[in-house]
Motif scaffolding. Structure first.
Motif, PDB file in Angstrom:
ATOM      1  N   GLU A 241      -0.277  -8.286  -0.738  1.00 43.52           N
ATOM      2  CA  GLU A 241      -0.456  -7.733  -1.969  1.00 43.52           C
ATOM      3  C   GLU A 241      -1.737  -7.537  -2.245  1.00 43.52           C
ATOM      4  OE1 GLU A 241       1.572 -10.907  -3.975  1.00 43.52           O
ATOM      5  OE2 GLU A 241       3.390 -10.061  -3.925  1.00 43.52           O
ATOM      6  N   ILE A 242      -2.035  -6.174  -2.585  1.00 45.95           N
ATOM      7  CA  ILE A 242      -3.481  -5.661  -2.907  1.00 45.95           C
ATOM      8  C   ILE A 242      -3.751  -5.567  -4.270  1.00 45.95           C
ATOM      9  CG2 ILE A 242      -5.155  -3.811  -2.456  1.00 45.95           C
ATOM     10  CD1 ILE A 242      -4.205  -5.204   0.129  1.00 45.95           C
ATOM     11  N   PRO A 243      -4.908  -6.343  -4.967  1.00 45.02           N
ATOM     12  CA  PRO A 243      -4.901  -6.352  -6.238  1.00 45.02           C
ATOM     13  C   PRO A 243      -5.288  -5.015  -6.785  1.00 45.02           C
ATOM     14  CG  PRO A 243      -6.218  -7.959  -5.229  1.00 45.02           C
ATOM     15  CD  PRO A 243      -5.763  -7.053  -4.264  1.00 45.02           C
ATOM     16  N   LYS A 244      -4.641  -4.594  -7.913  1.00 45.68           N
ATOM     17  CA  LYS A 244      -4.846  -3.172  -8.775  1.00 45.68           C
ATOM     18  C   LYS A 244      -6.204  -3.305  -9.380  1.00 45.68           C
ATOM     19  CE  LYS A 244      -0.006  -1.350  -8.884  1.00 45.68           C
ATOM     20  NZ  LYS A 244       0.954  -0.792  -9.772  1.00 45.68           N
ATOM     21  N   ASP A 245      -6.562  -2.059  -9.637  1.00 50.18           N
ATOM     22  CA  ASP A 245      -7.770  -1.884 -10.531  1.00 50.18           C
ATOM     23  C   ASP A 245      -7.635  -2.636 -11.746  1.00 50.18           C
ATOM     24  OD1 ASP A 245      -9.559  -0.609  -8.907  1.00 50.18           O
ATOM     25  OD2 ASP A 245      -7.955   0.924  -8.694  1.00 50.18           O
ATOM     26  N   GLN A 246      -8.693  -3.256 -12.291  1.00 50.51           N
ATOM     27  CA  GLN A 246      -8.743  -4.050 -13.666  1.00 50.51           C
ATOM     28  C   GLN A 246      -7.709  -4.871 -13.789  1.00 50.51           C
ATOM     29  OE1 GLN A 246      -8.223  -0.317 -15.975  1.00 50.51           O
ATOM     30  NE2 GLN A 246     -10.355   0.077 -15.647  1.00 50.51           N
ATOM     31  N   GLY A 247      -7.218  -5.468 -12.790  1.00 47.25           N
ATOM     32  CA  GLY A 247      -6.274  -6.656 -12.911  1.00 47.25           C
ATOM     33  C   GLY A 247      -4.926  -6.231 -13.349  1.00 47.25           C
ATOM     34  N   ARG A 248      -4.518  -5.193 -13.201  1.00 48.27           N
ATOM     35  CA  ARG A 248      -3.277  -4.513 -13.573  1.00 48.27           C
ATOM     36  C   ARG A 248      -2.105  -4.536 -12.655  1.00 48.27           C
ATOM     37  NH1 ARG A 248      -4.322   1.593 -15.221  1.00 48.27           N
ATOM     38  NH2 ARG A 248      -5.032   1.501 -12.934  1.00 48.27           N
ATOM     39  N   GLY A 249      -2.037  -6.222 -12.144  1.00 46.67           N
ATOM     40  CA  GLY A 249      -1.108  -6.452 -11.010  1.00 46.67           C
ATOM     41  C   GLY A 249      -1.236  -6.202  -9.804  1.00 46.67           C
ATOM     42  N   VAL A 250      -0.637  -6.176  -8.801  1.00 47.35           N
ATOM     43  CA  VAL A 250      -0.611  -5.859  -7.427  1.00 47.35           C
ATOM     44  C   VAL A 250       0.039  -4.934  -6.847  1.00 47.35           C
ATOM     45  CG1 VAL A 250      -1.332  -8.283  -6.998  1.00 47.35           C
ATOM     46  CG2 VAL A 250       1.111  -7.742  -6.756  1.00 47.35           C
ATOM     47  N   ARG A 251      -0.453  -4.274  -5.727  1.00 48.25           N
ATOM     48  CA  ARG A 251       0.268  -3.040  -5.042  1.00 48.25           C
ATOM     49  C   ARG A 251       0.675  -3.714  -3.723  1.00 48.25           C
ATOM     50  NH1 ARG A 251      -3.235   0.182  -5.084  1.00 48.25           N
ATOM     51  NH2 ARG A 251      -2.480   1.832  -6.956  1.00 48.25           N
ATOM     52  N   PRO A 252       2.111  -3.788  -3.519  1.00 50.61           N
ATOM     53  CA  PRO A 252       2.460  -4.251  -2.487  1.00 50.61           C
ATOM     54  C   PRO A 252       2.468  -3.478  -0.906  1.00 50.61           C
ATOM     55  CG  PRO A 252       4.307  -3.775  -3.576  1.00 50.61           C
ATOM     56  CD  PRO A 252       3.099  -3.247  -4.439  1.00 50.61           C
ATOM     57  N   LEU A 253       1.857  -3.810   0.045  1.00 51.52           N
ATOM     58  CA  LEU A 253       1.876  -2.913   1.222  1.00 51.52           C
ATOM     59  C   LEU A 253       2.806  -3.811   2.648  1.00 51.52           C
ATOM     60  CD1 LEU A 253      -1.923  -2.323   1.562  1.00 51.52           C
ATOM     61  CD2 LEU A 253      -0.070  -0.761   0.874  1.00 51.52           C
ATOM     62  N   GLY A 254       3.403  -3.103   3.100  1.00 51.59           N
ATOM     63  CA  GLY A 254       4.130  -3.691   4.285  1.00 51.59           C
ATOM     64  C   GLY A 254       3.480  -3.348   5.578  1.00 51.59           C
ATOM     65  N   ILE A 255       3.196  -4.522   6.450  1.00 46.51           N
ATOM     66  CA  ILE A 255       2.639  -4.345   7.799  1.00 46.51           C
ATOM     67  C   ILE A 255       3.483  -4.660   8.790  1.00 46.51           C
ATOM     68  CG2 ILE A 255       0.614  -5.202   9.061  1.00 46.51           C
ATOM     69  CD1 ILE A 255      -0.189  -4.168   6.143  1.00 46.51           C
ATOM     70  N   PRO A 256       3.889  -3.551   9.438  1.00 49.79           N
ATOM     71  CA  PRO A 256       4.923  -3.914  10.497  1.00 49.79           C
ATOM     72  C   PRO A 256       3.995  -4.506  11.812  1.00 49.79           C
ATOM     73  CG  PRO A 256       4.913  -1.685   9.802  1.00 49.79           C
ATOM     74  CD  PRO A 256       3.594  -2.213   9.298  1.00 49.79           C
ATOM     75  N   THR A 257       4.995  -5.201  12.680  1.00 48.33           N
ATOM     76  CA  THR A 257       4.296  -5.479  13.950  1.00 48.33           C
ATOM     77  C   THR A 257       4.056  -4.443  14.804  1.00 48.33           C
ATOM     78  OG1 THR A 257       6.426  -5.358  15.106  1.00 48.33           O
ATOM     79  CG2 THR A 257       5.880  -7.651  13.994  1.00 48.33           C
ATOM     80  N   VAL A 258       3.040  -4.609  15.831  1.00 47.41           N
ATOM     81  CA  VAL A 258       2.621  -3.576  16.699  1.00 47.41           C
ATOM     82  C   VAL A 258       3.589  -2.830  17.384  1.00 47.41           C
ATOM     83  CG1 VAL A 258       1.155  -3.187  18.663  1.00 47.41           C
ATOM     84  CG2 VAL A 258       0.310  -4.594  16.964  1.00 47.41           C
ATOM     85  N   PRO A 259       4.754  -3.704  17.958  1.00 45.94           N
ATOM     86  CA  PRO A 259       5.759  -2.741  18.440  1.00 45.94           C
ATOM     87  C   PRO A 259       6.620  -1.814  17.591  1.00 45.94           C
ATOM     88  CG  PRO A 259       5.620  -5.288  19.387  1.00 45.94           C
ATOM     89  CD  PRO A 259       4.675  -5.108  18.278  1.00 45.94           C
ATOM     90  N   ASP A 260       6.759  -2.603  16.392  1.00 47.40           N
ATOM     91  CA  ASP A 260       7.434  -1.814  15.447  1.00 47.40           C
ATOM     92  C   ASP A 260       6.463  -0.549  15.074  1.00 47.40           C
ATOM     93  OD1 ASP A 260       9.900  -1.675  14.094  1.00 47.40           O
ATOM     94  OD2 ASP A 260       8.928  -2.077  12.117  1.00 47.40           O
ATOM     95  N   ARG A 261       5.265  -0.564  14.964  1.00 51.53           N
ATOM     96  CA  ARG A 261       4.785   0.455  14.561  1.00 51.53           C
ATOM     97  C   ARG A 261       4.869   1.702  15.784  1.00 51.53           C
ATOM     98  NH1 ARG A 261       0.371  -3.127  12.792  1.00 51.53           N
ATOM     99  NH2 ARG A 261      -0.987  -2.397  14.322  1.00 51.53           N
ATOM    100  N   VAL A 262       4.956   1.064  17.179  1.00 46.46           N
ATOM    101  CA  VAL A 262       5.201   1.984  18.276  1.00 46.46           C
ATOM    102  C   VAL A 262       6.424   2.870  17.878  1.00 46.46           C
ATOM    103  CG1 VAL A 262       5.534   2.486  20.500  1.00 46.46           C
ATOM    104  CG2 VAL A 262       3.669   0.787  19.590  1.00 46.46           C
ATOM    105  N   ALA A 263       7.682   1.873  17.671  1.00 50.23           N
ATOM    106  CA  ALA A 263       8.979   2.450  17.430  1.00 50.23           C
ATOM    107  C   ALA A 263       9.141   3.434  16.661  1.00 50.23           C
ATOM    108  CB  ALA A 263       9.861   1.396  17.182  1.00 50.23           C
ATOM    109  N   GLN A 264       8.453   3.029  15.250  1.00 52.56           N
ATOM    110  CA  GLN A 264       8.306   4.048  14.116  1.00 52.56           C
ATOM    111  C   GLN A 264       7.711   5.406  14.463  1.00 52.56           C
ATOM    112  OE1 GLN A 264       7.394   2.388  10.186  1.00 52.56           O
ATOM    113  NE2 GLN A 264       8.160   0.557  10.531  1.00 52.56           N
TER     114      GLN A 264
END
Length: 418
Positions: A67-90
């Protein structure tokens, strides 16, 4: 087709996919395996990816949520981090699927597309704002979180008959998300930002939800779209209001919502368009479009509606420069070493934010100049208490070696005191 395999997937494509993943680097996924750890048994790990994908037995692991904080404290921005093998497959799936959909995309769709860039979108919007008086600054509420799987899969099936591509896209869409506390959340909608396949899927979804609909319904209306950042141009306010209502209805049909607070209709005010309206500026891709002073070919000043680096982007650059702590932590290094470290950053900022109205970027980069003066004061004892003398020392060095720092190459140099 490999003997005993359900699907024909090239081992060469798997290798090329790994090369792309390696070039992009990236953090570890839920398994904690870094790219370096993956490479310790590279041949074996790539074979596992190919073997499982070719046999139909590849099941994506959960996606690590950051979860990356948004500017001016307006909540968070969710990021999904796949595994390395999954990034290769994608990446394998993307390499097969993207060439099938890319030729169909709208010319004014700029995000994550070969041969197109954010600066292209900014430049096109800049010219169209000169010619048309109104802009709809459209914000789609939680687009990546609310993207409808059923509608997306219908579009995927329309563009490919490769069963394994359809199979794995479906599995990635429904792969669970692992929260920082370890619990898993099942997904029935959305596509996490941060995955390799998400940008092309997002473009495909909005191609049908927005781009194609605009082409059919309003063929003469111009727009720029970069992923889910959209600008739509209009000649009159009435036209803009009618358009916005129609777009709101269209997105609702596609199970999306227009953000009620962030979406606005903006008047492109300048010397020739001097009406007073509530909104006369908007942000787009790190730039703020608003009335600014400009000079015509005869040297006369006038007001034009122009993009320049946004306050938010400038604030981020200043924060990065502060985080380097040049004077406190790097005063044991030579200026050549400092230059080697900072030049790639400065070159990147200038290439992007300096493309349009570069003079707005200069005060931001002066922040780096002040940091360098402080570095000189910490480096040279005789100048420790003399800020002006330290600035002049740096200015004289800039005169002798103007190519040492990229900052100096573009003309941002301290005074010499001479």
């Amino acid at each position: 087709m490999a003997k005993g395999k359900s699907y024909e997937i090239s081992k060469q494509v798997v290798w090329e996919a790994y090369q792309r993943v390696k070039a992009n680097r990236g953090a570890a996924g839920v398994d904690g395996q870094s790219l370096e750890a993956f490479e310790k048994d590279l041949k074996g790990n790539l074979y596992k990816v190919w073997n499982r994908m070719s046999s139909g037995s590849y099941f994506p692991p959960p996606v690590r949520l950051v979860e990356i904080p948004k500017d001016q404290g307006r909540g968070v921005r969710p990021l999904g981090i796949p595994t390395v093998p999954d990034r290769v497959a994608q990446t394998v799936v993307k390499m097969y699927f993207e060439p099938l959909v890319e030729p169909h995309f709208h010319p004014d769709s700029y995000g994550y597309r070969p041969g197109k860039s954010a600066l292209d979108a900014v430049g096109t919007a800049r010219q169209r704002c000169w010619r048309q008086n109104w802009v709809i600054d459209l914000d789609i509420e939680g687009f990546f979180d609310n993207l409808d799987h059923e509608l997306l899969m219908r579009a995927v099936r329309h563009h490919t008959n490769l069963p394994w591509v359809i199979l794995y896209v479906q599995r990635w869409l429904t792969a669970p998300v692992q929260h920082p506390d370890g619990h898993l959340e099942e997904r029935t909608k959305g596509s996490p930002q941060g995955s390799v396949i998400s940008p092309v899927l997002a473009n495909l979804f909005l191609h049908y939800a927005f781009d194609e609909w605009m082409r059919r319904s309003y063929p003469h209306i111009q727009f720029e779209r970069y992923a889910d950042d959209v600008l739509i141009h209009a000649v009159t306010r009435t036209q803009a209001e009618t358009l916005l209502e129609a777009i709101r209805g269209r997105l609702k049909e596609c199970r999306l919502e227009v953000h009620p607070d962030k979406t606005k209709i903006v008047y492109c005010q300048d010397s020739d368009r001097q009406e007073k309206h509530e909104h006369t500026k908007f942000g787009f891709l790190g730039y703020t479009f608003r009335p600014r002073r400009a000079k015509n070919r005869w040297g006369k000043y006038f007001v034009s509606f122009l993009p320049a680096i946004s306050d938010k982007a400038a604030k981020k650059i200043r924060a990065v420069i502060r985080s380097w702590r040049l004077g406190a932590t790097r005063n044991n290094q030579s200026l050549e070493e400092i230059a080697e470290f900072v030049n790639p950053y400065v070159r990147g900022w200038v290439n992007y934010y300096g493309r349009y109205y570069r003079s707005a970027l200069t005060p931001v980069l002066r922040h780096l100049e002040r940091a360098l003066v402080y570095w000189v004061r910490r480096k040279l004892k005789r100048l420790r208490r003399h800020q002006r003398k330290a600035a002049h020392w740096l200015g004289r060095l800039a005169r002798r070696e103007p190519n040492l720092l990229y900052l100096w190459q573009i003309g941002i140099r301290p005074a010499t005191g001479l």
